[in-house]
Design a protein around this motif. Sequence first.
Motif, PDB file in Angstrom:
ATOM      1  N   MET A  27      79.246 101.226  -1.973  1.00  0.00           N
ATOM      2  CA  MET A  27      80.303 102.191  -1.657  1.00  0.00           C
ATOM      3  C   MET A  27      79.843 103.617  -1.948  1.00  0.00           C
ATOM      4  SD  MET A  27      83.613 100.074  -3.052  1.00  0.00           S
ATOM      5  CE  MET A  27      84.711 101.467  -2.913  1.00  0.00           C
ATOM      6  N   PHE A  28      79.202 103.803  -3.078  1.00  0.00           N
ATOM      7  CA  PHE A  28      78.789 105.135  -3.496  1.00  0.00           C
ATOM      8  C   PHE A  28      77.644 105.669  -2.642  1.00  0.00           C
ATOM      9  CE2 PHE A  28      76.091 107.869  -6.177  1.00  0.00           C
ATOM     10  CZ  PHE A  28      76.982 108.907  -6.402  1.00  0.00           C
ATOM     11  N   VAL A  29      76.587 104.895  -2.487  1.00  0.00           N
ATOM     12  CA  VAL A  29      75.375 105.358  -1.796  1.00  0.00           C
ATOM     13  C   VAL A  29      75.586 105.481  -0.295  1.00  0.00           C
ATOM     14  CG1 VAL A  29      72.965 104.780  -1.262  1.00  0.00           C
ATOM     15  CG2 VAL A  29      73.826 104.496  -3.588  1.00  0.00           C
ATOM     16  N   PHE A  30      76.269 104.526   0.313  1.00  0.00           N
ATOM     17  CA  PHE A  30      76.399 104.504   1.772  1.00  0.00           C
ATOM     18  C   PHE A  30      77.747 104.983   2.270  1.00  0.00           C
ATOM     19  CE2 PHE A  30      73.275 101.255   0.652  1.00  0.00           C
ATOM     20  CZ  PHE A  30      72.185 101.785   1.306  1.00  0.00           C
ATOM     21  N   LEU A  74      63.200  87.706  -0.930  1.00  0.00           N
ATOM     22  CA  LEU A  74      64.565  88.098  -0.608  1.00  0.00           C
ATOM     23  C   LEU A  74      64.608  89.273   0.358  1.00  0.00           C
ATOM     24  CD1 LEU A  74      67.484  87.352  -1.167  1.00  0.00           C
ATOM     25  CD2 LEU A  74      67.442  88.907  -3.118  1.00  0.00           C
ATOM     26  N   LEU A  75      63.678  90.202   0.224  1.00  0.00           N
ATOM     27  CA  LEU A  75      63.606  91.337   1.154  1.00  0.00           C
ATOM     28  C   LEU A  75      63.505  90.871   2.604  1.00  0.00           C
ATOM     29  CD1 LEU A  75      61.196  93.869  -0.593  1.00  0.00           C
ATOM     30  CD2 LEU A  75      63.547  94.324   0.108  1.00  0.00           C
ATOM     31  N   VAL A  76      62.661  89.907   2.820  1.00  0.00           N
ATOM     32  CA  VAL A  76      62.458  89.389   4.174  1.00  0.00           C
ATOM     33  C   VAL A  76      63.773  88.873   4.760  1.00  0.00           C
ATOM     34  CG1 VAL A  76      61.283  87.581   5.517  1.00  0.00           C
ATOM     35  CG2 VAL A  76      60.028  88.869   3.768  1.00  0.00           C
ATOM     36  N   ALA A  77      64.584  88.261   3.932  1.00  0.00           N
ATOM     37  CA  ALA A  77      65.834  87.674   4.398  1.00  0.00           C
ATOM     38  C   ALA A  77      66.985  88.675   4.487  1.00  0.00           C
ATOM     39  CB  ALA A  77      66.226  86.521   3.476  1.00  0.00           C
ATOM     40  N   THR A  78      66.976  89.718   3.674  1.00  0.00           N
ATOM     41  CA  THR A  78      68.157  90.586   3.594  1.00  0.00           C
ATOM     42  C   THR A  78      68.087  91.875   4.404  1.00  0.00           C
ATOM     43  OG1 THR A  78      67.307  91.595   1.563  1.00  0.00           O
ATOM     44  CG2 THR A  78      68.839  89.727   1.316  1.00  0.00           C
ATOM     45  N   ILE A  79      66.912  92.337   4.734  1.00  0.00           N
ATOM     46  CA  ILE A  79      66.804  93.607   5.466  1.00  0.00           C
ATOM     47  C   ILE A  79      67.578  93.582   6.785  1.00  0.00           C
ATOM     48  CG2 ILE A  79      65.184  95.128   6.694  1.00  0.00           C
ATOM     49  CD1 ILE A  79      63.284  94.732   4.271  1.00  0.00           C
ATOM     50  N   PRO A  80      67.443  92.538   7.600  1.00  0.00           N
ATOM     51  CA  PRO A  80      68.217  92.532   8.859  1.00  0.00           C
ATOM     52  C   PRO A  80      69.734  92.561   8.630  1.00  0.00           C
ATOM     53  CG  PRO A  80      66.469  90.898   8.942  1.00  0.00           C
ATOM     54  CD  PRO A  80      66.524  91.404   7.534  1.00  0.00           C
ATOM     55  N   MET A  81      70.206  91.823   7.641  1.00  0.00           N
ATOM     56  CA  MET A  81      71.646  91.803   7.339  1.00  0.00           C
ATOM     57  C   MET A  81      72.129  93.173   6.877  1.00  0.00           C
ATOM     58  SD  MET A  81      74.408  90.170   7.160  1.00  0.00           S
ATOM     59  CE  MET A  81      75.989  90.500   6.440  1.00  0.00           C
ATOM     60  N   LEU A 131      75.611  97.708   7.659  1.00  0.00           N
ATOM     61  CA  LEU A 131      75.837  99.113   7.308  1.00  0.00           C
ATOM     62  C   LEU A 131      75.416 100.070   8.428  1.00  0.00           C
ATOM     63  CD1 LEU A 131      74.692  99.051   3.576  1.00  0.00           C
ATOM     64  CD2 LEU A 131      77.035  99.042   4.460  1.00  0.00           C
ATOM     65  N   ASN A 132      75.086  99.519   9.604  1.00  0.00           N
ATOM     66  CA  ASN A 132      74.647 100.334  10.753  1.00  0.00           C
ATOM     67  C   ASN A 132      73.481 101.244  10.378  1.00  0.00           C
ATOM     68  OD1 ASN A 132      76.467  99.281  12.652  1.00  0.00           O
ATOM     69  ND2 ASN A 132      78.083 100.634  11.899  1.00  0.00           N
ATOM     70  N   LEU A 133      72.480 100.672   9.758  1.00  0.00           N
ATOM     71  CA  LEU A 133      71.296 101.424   9.352  1.00  0.00           C
ATOM     72  C   LEU A 133      70.151 101.134  10.314  1.00  0.00           C
ATOM     73  CD1 LEU A 133      71.304 100.663   5.514  1.00  0.00           C
ATOM     74  CD2 LEU A 133      72.149 102.726   6.636  1.00  0.00           C
ATOM     75  N   THR A 134      69.253 102.097  10.447  1.00  0.00           N
ATOM     76  CA  THR A 134      68.021 101.814  11.180  1.00  0.00           C
ATOM     77  C   THR A 134      67.202 100.848  10.337  1.00  0.00           C
ATOM     78  OG1 THR A 134      66.733 103.583  10.146  1.00  0.00           O
ATOM     79  CG2 THR A 134      68.006 104.161  12.148  1.00  0.00           C
ATOM     80  N   ALA A 183      67.179 100.622   6.340  1.00  0.00           N
ATOM     81  CA  ALA A 183      67.516  99.364   5.667  1.00  0.00           C
ATOM     82  C   ALA A 183      66.401  98.947   4.711  1.00  0.00           C
ATOM     83  CB  ALA A 183      67.777  98.267   6.695  1.00  0.00           C
ATOM     84  N   ILE A 184      65.152  99.147   5.141  1.00  0.00           N
ATOM     85  CA  ILE A 184      64.016  98.831   4.263  1.00  0.00           C
ATOM     86  C   ILE A 184      64.053  99.708   3.018  1.00  0.00           C
ATOM     87  CG2 ILE A 184      61.497  98.976   4.047  1.00  0.00           C
ATOM     88  CD1 ILE A 184      61.396  98.106   7.045  1.00  0.00           C
ATOM     89  N   LEU A 185      64.275 101.000   3.213  1.00  0.00           N
ATOM     90  CA  LEU A 185      64.330 101.919   2.064  1.00  0.00           C
ATOM     91  C   LEU A 185      65.499 101.586   1.140  1.00  0.00           C
ATOM     92  CD1 LEU A 185      63.418 105.290   3.832  1.00  0.00           C
ATOM     93  CD2 LEU A 185      61.969 103.892   2.335  1.00  0.00           C
ATOM     94  N   ALA A 186      66.647 101.284   1.736  1.00  0.00           N
ATOM     95  CA  ALA A 186      67.817 100.923   0.928  1.00  0.00           C
ATOM     96  C   ALA A 186      67.557  99.644   0.146  1.00  0.00           C
ATOM     97  CB  ALA A 186      69.045 100.759   1.825  1.00  0.00           C
ATOM     98  N   ASP A 187      66.985  98.660   0.813  1.00  0.00           N
ATOM     99  CA  ASP A 187      66.711  97.394   0.146  1.00  0.00           C
ATOM    100  C   ASP A 187      65.657  97.554  -0.947  1.00  0.00           C
ATOM    101  OD1 ASP A 187      67.565  94.805  -0.134  1.00  0.00           O
ATOM    102  OD2 ASP A 187      66.631  94.053   1.688  1.00  0.00           O
TER     103      ASP A 187
END
Length: 151
Positions: free
Chosen positions: A33-36, A94-101, A106-109, A113-117
Amino acid sequence: MASKSAMRSPADWLRHTILFELLLLLIAAPICMFVFGANVKTAAFTAFSLSLIAMVWNYIYNYVFYRALMHLRGTTKKTPTQRIYHALLFEIGLLVATIPMLAWSLNLTLIDAILADLGFVVVALFYAYFFNLVYDAVFPIADTAYNQKAL
């Protein structure tokens, strides 16, 4: 040599996974909520979805990791270095599995998404290390081979 009872039971791993994810949800949703600037519904959906992915991965990963420890070392006790590898390898998978989600919810590029993750991984690495340290102390595994070496 350690007995078969030195492995955690499936019920223990289920307790581990649920406790790990519930506590992490309490950290992740407010960060989202805070970051995005996500609303409560989006943050909760994203955190819960990522948590479900992580719970499945957590169970599978820990099952394989501890089987490997038993096979290679005859014990499930981890050294500090093994704890670090345990946390790092978990997060990479976990990165491999969660980046697409993360990108989708969050409608991220993909790059965002990689940077956020990756940012979240920093938090999660420390969390995983200390959670597992405390969990192993609160719910120890009876391991006679380890105890005999310590004597």
